[in-house]
Design an enzyme around this catalytic site. Structure first.
Site, PDB file in Angstrom:
ATOM      1  CE1 TYR A 128      -3.757   2.486   0.889  1.00 29.30           C
ATOM      2  CE2 TYR A 128      -2.121   3.401   2.383  1.00 29.30           C
ATOM      3  CZ  TYR A 128      -3.321   3.508   1.717  1.00 29.30           C
ATOM      4  OH  TYR A 128      -4.082   4.638   1.874  1.00 29.30           O
ATOM      5  CE  LYS A 132      -2.909   5.503  -1.344  1.00 27.78           C
ATOM      6  NZ  LYS A 132      -4.002   6.127  -2.118  1.00 27.78           N
TER       7      LYS A 132
END
Length: 226
Positions: A128, A132
């Protein structure tokens, strides 16, 4: 007749937690002349200065909108649960975001403000946070004239879906918030409305180059104005 300070704004992700708060702020701003919102399906919003465009986020290169834009805001994002796989998650949080940034540049947006995440890092072990970080790096490489990257901690606010992991984390961090001071202040949970205000603040400023707004600064920028 349009006032010289009025702005035309482009937004993607306006149906999400932060995006819906951001859309409300933009529509309530008397200096925003029109908001163009990219959506997958029609919503129930009927405000006069809102124009919705039904788009295929996998083919944003085909989108044609005539107006030049003062600002663009990207609130696109999903969860691993909703996406169903890492590939599906990356498609939304990387591919769609980069495609939106390219569209904003093509449409002459003076600034682009992106909601990212606390801890975003292209070298992170977390898929994750690595995703990002990679999308941040890609947008920086695109050369957006004024790029705002907003990195909130755990988001507070009403969600349409229940995320039990986040609910548990919210309870824990709310209880611990008084102890989170100094460098730890960035880990305090932050309300989606506060993040939206911080995004508008960063977008309106249109400071040349890249501005990264960490979660503790979000609290300051997004504080309710008198």
């Amino acid at each position: 007749m349009k006032h010289p300070d009025e702005r035309t704004v482009l937004i993607a992700g306006a149906t999400g937690l932060v995006g819906s708060e951001l859309l409300d702020l933009l529509l309530a701003d008397p200096l925003v002349a029109r908001v163009h919102s990219l959506v997958r399906r029609p919503t129930v919003r009927t405000e006069q200065k809102l124009t919705e465009h039904l788009v295929d986020f996998g083919n944003l290169a085909a989108v044609a909108i005539g107006a030049p834009f003062a600002e663009a805001y990207c609130c696109l994002g999903t969860t691993m649960r909703a996406a169903g796989s890492r590939e599906g998650f990356r498609r939304v949080d990387f591919d769609y975001v980069v495609a939106f940034a390219r569209l904003a540049l093509r449409l002459g947006a003076g600034s682009l403000t992106l909601i990212s995440s606390l801890g975003a890092d292209p070298e992170s072990r977390s898929f994750y946070l690595r995703t990002k970080g990679e999308v941040e790096r890609e947008l920086i490489a695109l050369g957006v004239p004024s790029l705002g990257i907003v990195r909130p901690s755990l988001l507070l606010g009403h969600r349409q879906e229940t995320r039990w992991g986040e609910r548990i984390g919210e309870v824990v961090l709310r209880a611990a918030s008084p102890l989170l001071a100094g460098r730890l202040a960035r880990y305090r949970p932050v309300h989606a409305r506060t993040v939206a205000r911080a995004m508008v603040h960063a977008g309106c400023a249109r400071e040349p180059g890249v501005r990264v707004v960490e979660s503790d600064e979000i609290q300051r920028l997004g504080a309710e104005r008198p």
